[in-house]
Design a protein around this motif. Structure first.
Motif, PDB file in Angstrom:
ATOM      1  N   VAL A 120       4.103  -0.359  11.256  1.00 36.81           N
ATOM      2  CA  VAL A 120       3.566  -0.537   9.904  1.00 36.81           C
ATOM      3  C   VAL A 120       2.208  -1.228   9.960  1.00 36.81           C
ATOM      4  CG1 VAL A 120       3.907  -1.673   7.682  1.00 36.81           C
ATOM      5  CG2 VAL A 120       5.830  -0.533   8.801  1.00 36.81           C
ATOM      6  N   ASN A 121       2.070  -2.224  10.832  1.00 35.89           N
ATOM      7  CA  ASN A 121       0.792  -2.923  10.959  1.00 35.89           C
ATOM      8  C   ASN A 121      -0.294  -1.999  11.501  1.00 35.89           C
ATOM      9  OD1 ASN A 121       1.652  -5.389   9.946  1.00 35.89           O
ATOM     10  ND2 ASN A 121       2.265  -6.180  11.945  1.00 35.89           N
ATOM     11  N   ARG A 122       0.075  -1.118  12.433  1.00 37.62           N
ATOM     12  CA  ARG A 122      -0.906  -0.146  12.933  1.00 37.62           C
ATOM     13  C   ARG A 122      -1.312   0.816  11.814  1.00 37.62           C
ATOM     14  NH1 ARG A 122       2.147  -0.457  17.849  1.00 37.62           N
ATOM     15  NH2 ARG A 122       3.454   1.341  17.319  1.00 37.62           N
ATOM     16  N   PHE A 123      -0.349   1.144  10.955  1.00 32.55           N
ATOM     17  CA  PHE A 123      -0.648   2.004   9.807  1.00 32.55           C
ATOM     18  C   PHE A 123      -1.645   1.320   8.876  1.00 32.55           C
ATOM     19  CE2 PHE A 123       0.496   2.725   5.294  1.00 32.55           C
ATOM     20  CZ  PHE A 123       0.061   4.040   5.166  1.00 32.55           C
ATOM     21  N   TYR A 124      -1.409   0.041   8.561  1.00 31.63           N
ATOM     22  CA  TYR A 124      -2.326  -0.709   7.707  1.00 31.63           C
ATOM     23  C   TYR A 124      -3.724  -0.761   8.332  1.00 31.63           C
ATOM     24  CZ  TYR A 124       1.605  -2.576   4.955  1.00 31.63           C
ATOM     25  OH  TYR A 124       2.692  -2.727   4.143  1.00 31.63           O
ATOM     26  N   LYS A 125      -3.757  -1.019   9.626  1.00 33.98           N
ATOM     27  CA  LYS A 125      -5.041  -1.127  10.322  1.00 33.98           C
ATOM     28  C   LYS A 125      -5.801   0.188  10.259  1.00 33.98           C
ATOM     29  CE  LYS A 125      -7.019  -2.516  14.777  1.00 33.98           C
ATOM     30  NZ  LYS A 125      -6.713  -2.971  16.173  1.00 33.98           N
ATOM     31  N   GLU A 126      -5.103   1.295  10.445  1.00 33.46           N
ATOM     32  CA  GLU A 126      -5.733   2.611  10.396  1.00 33.46           C
ATOM     33  C   GLU A 126      -6.250   2.904   8.993  1.00 33.46           C
ATOM     34  OE1 GLU A 126      -7.162   6.238  11.647  1.00 33.46           O
ATOM     35  OE2 GLU A 126      -6.372   4.589  12.880  1.00 33.46           O
ATOM     36  N   ARG A 127      -5.468   2.550   7.984  1.00 28.72           N
ATOM     37  CA  ARG A 127      -5.874   2.832   6.606  1.00 28.72           C
ATOM     38  C   ARG A 127      -7.034   1.929   6.151  1.00 28.72           C
ATOM     39  NH1 ARG A 127      -2.852   7.029   4.154  1.00 28.72           N
ATOM     40  NH2 ARG A 127      -4.415   6.691   2.542  1.00 28.72           N
TER      41      ARG A 127
END
Length: 263
Positions: free
Chosen positions: A126-133
């Motif tokens: 989820v944190n990688r998703f936030y970082k990508e977004r």
């Protein structure tokens, strides 16, 4: 990690209802993630993706009616928004995980024997998703390019049987078995049929066709893409092939595990 863009739409496609419920329970602890739908089969999953246009998709890599990569490939031209995909899989096959992590996707290993989902790993995803977004660049990923390394069935092999040459994709073969009476190998296909391979083909010839083909003993070669468990002197496949028991010798077990990521 906080985000300044949400709420983000999340969809889950998994053949196990209990795992869907567990994943939803964890994801609901993130206030900026909104579950917009779930599905247990690929056909309904396609409609869910296209209708809801999720920002984050949790997708089982092996569904009852298709596999996750094929599902995405079938709708790749319709994905005109930024969507990140997390493959939910029991497989820890090295080439699958490496290809996933090098692409626009992520990967969450399915718990085995009814163990709970790894919350720390899910939090990292989820944190990688936030970082990508959070990146300024908001382009839609090239799914055609990104899917290619995940699809071992992009490679085809030519099998000669009874003077007929058959074009077969790698993912169509679950395993090979050797029959001493006829002195030939037999390819066991995903549709339940089999192909008798011409007699001068050796185990080495089959293994050299693709890195997914690995020997388990003198009489069997498996497609590791379909493996689910390795236990003692046998290995088993993912459903619907999980009733098949493949014997595994000690020597070949060592060689087989060298091709897997051990967690």
């Amino acid at each position: 990690m906080e985000n300044n863009e949400g709420p983000f739409r999340v969809a889950i496609i998994d053949n196990d209802e209990m795992e869907i419920d567990e994943l939803m329970l964890i994801l609901k602890t993130y206030p900026d993630l909104e579950i917009v739908g779930t599905s247990k089969v690929g056909a309904m999953g396609k409609r869910l993706i296209l209708n809801k246009k999720p920002d984050l998709l949790f997708l089982d890599i092996q569904l009852p009616d298709t596999d996750g990569v094929t599902l995405l490939d079938s709708i790749r031209d319709s994905i005109d928004w930024k969507m990140q995909v997390v493959f939910f899989t029991t497989s820890n096959i090295s080439y699958v995980l490496q290809a996933v992590r090098k692409s626009v996707f992520d990967c969450l290993l399915k718990p085995i024997d009814k163990k709970p989902i790894d919350k720390k790993e899910l939090e990292s995803i989820v944190n990688r998703f936030y970082k990508e977004r959070a990146k300024k660049e908001n382009r839609t990923p090239d799914f055609s390019k990104a899917l290619y390394p995940l699809m071992p069935y992009n490679k085809v092999i030519l099998i000669t049987s009874n003077s007929i040459k058959r074009v077969v994709r790698v993912n169509e073969v679950v395993f090979f078995s050797y029959h001493a009476a006829t002195k030939q190998w037999k390819a066991h296909m995903v549709n339940g049929t089999f192909i008798n391979i011409k007699k001068n083909i050796t185990a080495k010839d089959i293994i050299n066709c693709d890195e997914a083909f690995r020997r388990t003993n003198q009489s069997f070669i498996v497609n590791i893409y379909y493996l689910q468990t390795i236990k003692n002197s046998e290995c088993r496949f993912i459903p619907p092939f999980d009733t098949i028991e493949i014997p595994l010798s000690k020597a070949e077990k060592k060689h087989l595990e060298e091709n897997l990521i051990v967690l």
